[in-house]
Design an enzyme around this catalytic site. Structure first.
Site, PDB file in Angstrom:
ATOM      1  N   HIS A 129       0.863  -1.182   0.000  1.00  0.00           N
ATOM      2  CA  HIS A 129       0.000   0.000   0.000  1.00  0.00           C
ATOM      3  C   HIS A 129       0.908   1.243   0.000  1.00  0.00           C
ATOM      4  CE1 HIS A 129      -3.457   2.400   0.372  1.00  0.00           C
ATOM      5  NE2 HIS A 129      -3.887   2.078   1.576  1.00  0.00           N
ATOM      6  N   ASP A 224      -2.295  -1.840  12.233  1.00  0.00           N
ATOM      7  CA  ASP A 224      -3.347  -1.930  11.212  1.00  0.00           C
ATOM      8  C   ASP A 224      -4.239  -3.103  11.615  1.00  0.00           C
ATOM      9  OD1 ASP A 224      -4.861  -1.776   8.873  1.00  0.00           O
ATOM     10  OD2 ASP A 224      -3.371  -2.800   7.633  1.00  0.00           O
ATOM     11  N   CYS A 264      -3.458   3.302   9.583  1.00  0.00           N
ATOM     12  CA  CYS A 264      -3.899   3.692   8.240  1.00  0.00           C
ATOM     13  C   CYS A 264      -5.417   3.871   8.173  1.00  0.00           C
ATOM     14  CB  CYS A 264      -3.442   2.651   7.229  1.00  0.00           C
ATOM     15  SG  CYS A 264      -4.115   1.014   7.547  1.00  0.00           S
ATOM     16  N   ARG A 292      -3.292  11.748   3.024  1.00  0.00           N
ATOM     17  CA  ARG A 292      -3.451  10.945   1.802  1.00  0.00           C
ATOM     18  C   ARG A 292      -3.725  11.875   0.621  1.00  0.00           C
ATOM     19  NH1 ARG A 292      -5.125   5.694   2.173  1.00  0.00           N
ATOM     20  NH2 ARG A 292      -4.715   5.699  -0.073  1.00  0.00           N
TER      21      ARG A 292
HETATM   22  N1   CP Z   1      -6.212   3.564   4.561  1.00  0.00           N
HETATM   23  C1   CP Z   1      -6.951   3.342   3.453  1.00  0.00           C
HETATM   24  O1   CP Z   1      -6.437   3.034   2.377  1.00  0.00           O
HETATM   25  O2   CP Z   1      -8.286   3.513   3.629  1.00  0.00           O
HETATM   26  P1   CP Z   1      -9.472   3.090   2.644  1.00  0.00           P
HETATM   27  O3   CP Z   1      -9.524   1.588   2.642  1.00  0.00           O
HETATM   28  O4   CP Z   1     -10.688   3.709   3.231  1.00  0.00           O
HETATM   29  O5   CP Z   1      -9.158   3.625   1.271  1.00  0.00           O
HETATM   30  N1  NVA Z   2      -4.428  -4.054   5.543  1.00  0.00           N
HETATM   31  C1  NVA Z   2      -5.716  -3.449   5.263  1.00  0.00           C
HETATM   32  C2  NVA Z   2      -5.540  -2.023   4.866  1.00  0.00           C
HETATM   33  C3  NVA Z   2      -6.805  -1.271   4.570  1.00  0.00           C
HETATM   34  C4  NVA Z   2      -6.567   0.130   4.115  1.00  0.00           C
HETATM   35  C5  NVA Z   2      -6.424  -4.243   4.176  1.00  0.00           C
HETATM   36  O1  NVA Z   2      -5.751  -4.647   3.211  1.00  0.00           O
HETATM   37  O2  NVA Z   2      -7.617  -4.471   4.300  1.00  0.00           O
END
Ligand code: CP
Ligand code: NVA
Length: 307
Positions: A129, A224, A264, A292
């Site tokens: 990410h 997370d 996040c 972001r």
């Molecule tokens: N942190 C993040 O990417 O959030 P969303 O899943 O809401 O885009």
């Molecule tokens: N690790 C999480 C991040 C969400 C923004 C996922 O992949 O669901």
């Protein structure tokens, strides 16, 4: 920079340039200075998974820069009925100026870049990410004044967010420690990349199963969800496995005085983090979410309006 897919393809200098531009964009927006650097440009946003922050920050970011964004649910376009990624890439390249994609298989993002002719941005895959990690560095620098020499401790699942953070921190000379249970640590290629970068920067990469080892002397504690998108069926097993990695007040007390807390989002209070921490004075999660927008506007400008 042709794409923004994997931080291993971004140099430390490019990363610092993106962070400086993001800071400038944030200051300009707050001061009411607007510019139309992306007038006439269209970003396609393919989503195979849910999103709040990524979707809205990219859409608003494009609008603020004078361009437009199209939301493309992967199930609603022919991709969802089996049209290949390669054909989708070639077709969308005829209409759009860039594509942001959030999906499961990282290879799909690489295929979009291989078969398309326009810049591709990774809005999250099962592997990484990177947009999140860029906004995280921006937030840390905003609150701590610097990056080099700081220590970030990530506690919990060695997932997509952790992989990108390892790579990002190592590139800017931060020490980074990931504490995860056996079998849940980061991706080996991301670890290798981070170790290589850290050696160049003179910083450290620590992989441990011991949350106290990671949290000790940390300037930033990060966690997370324990159950990422696509892993819903493993929830009970994961919650049991990760409970010792919860970021609570006792864990925060192991970090340096003045340490900040990042997540996040979305967060699950009572699981990976307690309400006392995420809603407490060390938490900078909403600055992090806001950043972001600014970080991604910097990425869009560098990809679509190179100097
Ligand atoms: N942190 C993040 O990417 O959030 P969303 O899943 O809401 O885009
Ligand atoms: N690790 C999480 C991040 C969400 C923004 C996922 O992949 O669901």
């Amino acid at each position: 920079m042709k794409h923004f897919i994997d931080l291993k393809d971004i140099t430390a200098a490019e990363m610092m340039d993106l962070l400086d531009l993001a800071d400038q964009l944030k200051a300009d927006l707050k001061a009411g200075r607007r510019y139309d650097l992306l007038r006439g440009k269209t970003l396609g946003m393919i989503f195979a998974k849910s999103s709040t922050r990524t979707r809205i920050s990219f859409e608003v970011g494009m609008a603020q820069l004078g361009g437009q964004a199209l939301y493309l649910n992967a199930q609603d376009i022919q991709l969802g009925r089996g049209e290949s990624v390669a054909d989708t890439a070639r077709v969308l390249s005829r209409f759009l100026d860039a594509i942001m994609i959030r999906t499961y298989a990282h290879q799909d993002v690489l295929d979009l870049a291989a078969y398309g002719t326009i810049p591709i941005i990774n809005g999250l895959t099962d592997l990484m990410h990177p947009c999140q990690a860029l906004a995280d560095l921006m937030t840390i620098r905003e609150h701590k004044g610097t990056l080099k020499g700081l220590k970030l401790a990530y506690l919990g699942d060695g997932n997509n967010v952790a992989n990108a953070l390892l790579q990002a921190c190592a590139r800017v000379g931060m020490d980074v420690a990931v504490a995860a249970p056996e079998g849940y640590t980061c991706d080996p290629a991301c670890i290798a990349d981070a170790r290589e970068q850290a050696a160049l920067q003179g910083s450290q990469v620590i992989l441990t199963e011991d949350p106290a080892e990671a949290a000790s002397q940390a300037d930033v504690l990060y966690t997370d969800t324990w159950v990422s998108m696509g892993q819903e069926g493993e929830k009970a097993e994961r919650v049991a496995r990760f409970s010792a990695y919860q970021v609570n007040e006792a864990m925060m007390a192991m970090a340096r005085p003045g340490a900040i807390f990042l997540h996040c989002l979305p967060a699950y209070r009572g699981l990976e983090v307690t309400s006392a921490v995420i809603d407490g004075p060390a938490s900078v999660i909403f600055d992090e979410a806001e950043n972001r927008l600014h970080a991604q506007k910097a990425i869009l400008i560098r990809l679509l309006n190179p100097q």
